[in-house]
Design a protein around this motif. Structure first.
Motif, mmCIF file in Angstrom:
data_model
loop_
_atom_site.group_PDB
_atom_site.id
_atom_site.type_symbol
_atom_site.label_atom_id
_atom_site.label_comp_id
_atom_site.label_asym_id
_atom_site.label_seq_id
_atom_site.Cartn_x
_atom_site.Cartn_y
_atom_site.Cartn_z
ATOM 1 N N LYS A 56 0.837 -1.207 0.000
ATOM 2 C CA LYS A 56 0.000 0.000 0.000
ATOM 3 C C LYS A 56 0.870 1.254 0.000
ATOM 4 O O LYS A 56 0.634 2.192 -0.788
ATOM 5 C CB LYS A 56 -0.912 -0.014 1.224
ATOM 6 C CG LYS A 56 -1.793 1.223 1.375
ATOM 7 C CD LYS A 56 -2.591 1.148 2.670
ATOM 8 C CE LYS A 56 -3.383 2.435 2.903
ATOM 9 N NZ LYS A 56 -4.136 2.370 4.187
ATOM 10 N N GLN A 81 -6.511 -7.653 3.161
ATOM 11 C CA GLN A 81 -6.469 -6.617 2.122
ATOM 12 C C GLN A 81 -7.481 -5.517 2.416
ATOM 13 O O GLN A 81 -7.168 -4.324 2.300
ATOM 14 C CB GLN A 81 -6.733 -7.244 0.753
ATOM 15 C CG GLN A 81 -6.708 -6.240 -0.395
ATOM 16 C CD GLN A 81 -6.974 -6.888 -1.744
ATOM 17 O OE1 GLN A 81 -7.470 -8.001 -1.816
ATOM 18 N NE2 GLN A 81 -6.632 -6.197 -2.814
ATOM 19 N N TYR A 138 -5.593 -1.997 0.890
ATOM 20 C CA TYR A 138 -4.760 -2.150 -0.305
ATOM 21 C C TYR A 138 -5.652 -2.434 -1.511
ATOM 22 O O TYR A 138 -6.534 -3.287 -1.444
ATOM 23 C CB TYR A 138 -3.766 -3.294 -0.093
ATOM 24 C CG TYR A 138 -3.009 -3.689 -1.335
ATOM 25 C CD1 TYR A 138 -2.013 -2.863 -1.854
ATOM 26 C CD2 TYR A 138 -3.273 -4.893 -1.982
ATOM 27 C CE1 TYR A 138 -1.316 -3.216 -3.003
ATOM 28 C CE2 TYR A 138 -2.588 -5.262 -3.126
ATOM 29 C CZ TYR A 138 -1.611 -4.428 -3.632
ATOM 30 O OH TYR A 138 -0.924 -4.782 -4.758
#
Length: 313
Positions: free
Chosen positions: A193, A253, A258
């Protein structure tokens, strides 16, 4: 367990030991005995015996161990077997010699056969071959629980064993080479990220099923067992729920935020295809896990963000 009792937590700087210390303090236990590995090498029999002779703890939580993920287990095979055998043998024997009232030994669900029937009941121990990648660690943990069982049978002591499922949480190890899958993925997604990487690579196919227990829930369960469980048979500790590695990665995630893609590296090992504990023995005793997987990941990621500069990497 009297609140004034002297309680020794072996491995208090680790993931599990730290959670046990937090839980004990929260429940009013202030007379804690703590030693770092630099202060007391639990592989040294004489040092351990001298420590027990001097401190004379009433209760012992044996959470000290050499631990790691698939790569670490497969690379440092001799160390994982030797170090863990020495640690548990020295602490258990000294606890017996110096009349500890009760000891709780912490094992691992990897003690079960690789192709074990699911969910895994305590009775399935030693009914098949172990997963080769972590066989040395598993053998050491089996030896530890058998030490407790047979010290109980021969000497009449109250030494119990708990076998937790996959753990994660505050003070976890986020080293990409030596950590377990959940903290490793948290770090991977966070760094991806920050670096705006288009993809994150996950080891294996993503198909294996795993059960994950937030470490503060484990600590609560261990104190519950120390107060309420006195059987020679070990007891599984988990949630009784499982997710695929792919589902785990997708959840992390989302928590991290991200936006890239996942890539599964099928050249890397999957490990055991499925590991779900049968926790009916524990639930019948009156304990259940409280923290959902997403909530636990959110707490762990928040801690990671606050402690990035000082955590184990």
């Amino acid at each position: 367990m009297d609140s004034q009792a002297k309680v020794y937590v072996a491995g208090h700087n680790g993931l599990v030991g730290g959670a046990i210390v937090r839980a004990l303090k929260d429940q009013g236990y202030a007379n804690l005995v703590l030693r770092s590995s630099k202060e007391l090498d639990l592989r040294n029999q004489q040092a351990v015996d001298t420590f027990f002779a001097q401190e004379k703890p009433d209760y012992v939580f044996l959470a000290a161990a050499k631990v790691g993920g698939i790569q670490a287990n497969n690379t440092y095979r001799a160390e994982f077997l030797y170090d863990n055998l020495m640690i548990e043998a020295n602490v258990i024997h000294s606890a017996y010699r110096h009349q500890v009232q009760k000891l709780l030994f912490l094992g691992s669900s990897c003690i079960y056969p690789k192709l074990c029937a699911q969910p895994m009941q305590e009775e399935y121990l030693l009914t098949g071959f172990l997963e080769p990648t972590n066989e040395p660690y598993a053998i050491a943990k089996i030896a530890g629980l058998k030490l407790c069982e047979n010290y109980c049978r021969q000497y009449g002591v109250n030494f119990i064993s708990a076998m937790p499922t996959n753990l994660y949480g505050i003070n976890d190890n986020f080293d990409l080479a030596n950590s377990h899958v959940l903290p490793a993925l948290i770090r991977k997604f966070h760094e991806a990220k920050l670096n705006q990487s288009p993809t994150v690579t996950v080891w294996g196919t993503g198909e294996p099923l795993r059960e994950f227990l937030y470490v503060d829930d484990l600590a609560d369960a261990l104190i519950f067992l120390m107060q309420n469980y006195d059987e020679t048979e070990f007891v599984n500790v988990g949630t009784g729920e499982e997710v695929s590695i792919k589902e785990l990665a997708l959840t992390i995630q989302v928590v991290v935020g991200y936006s890239g893609d996942l890539v599964f590296d099928t050249s890397k090992p999957d490990g055991t295809p499925r590991k779900l504990l049968d926790v009916s023995r524990l639930t019948k005793s009156g304990w259940r896990a409280k923290t959902s997987l997403k909530e636990g990941i959110e707490k762990t990621y928040a801690w990671y963000l606050e402690n990035m500069d000082s955590i184990r990497k």
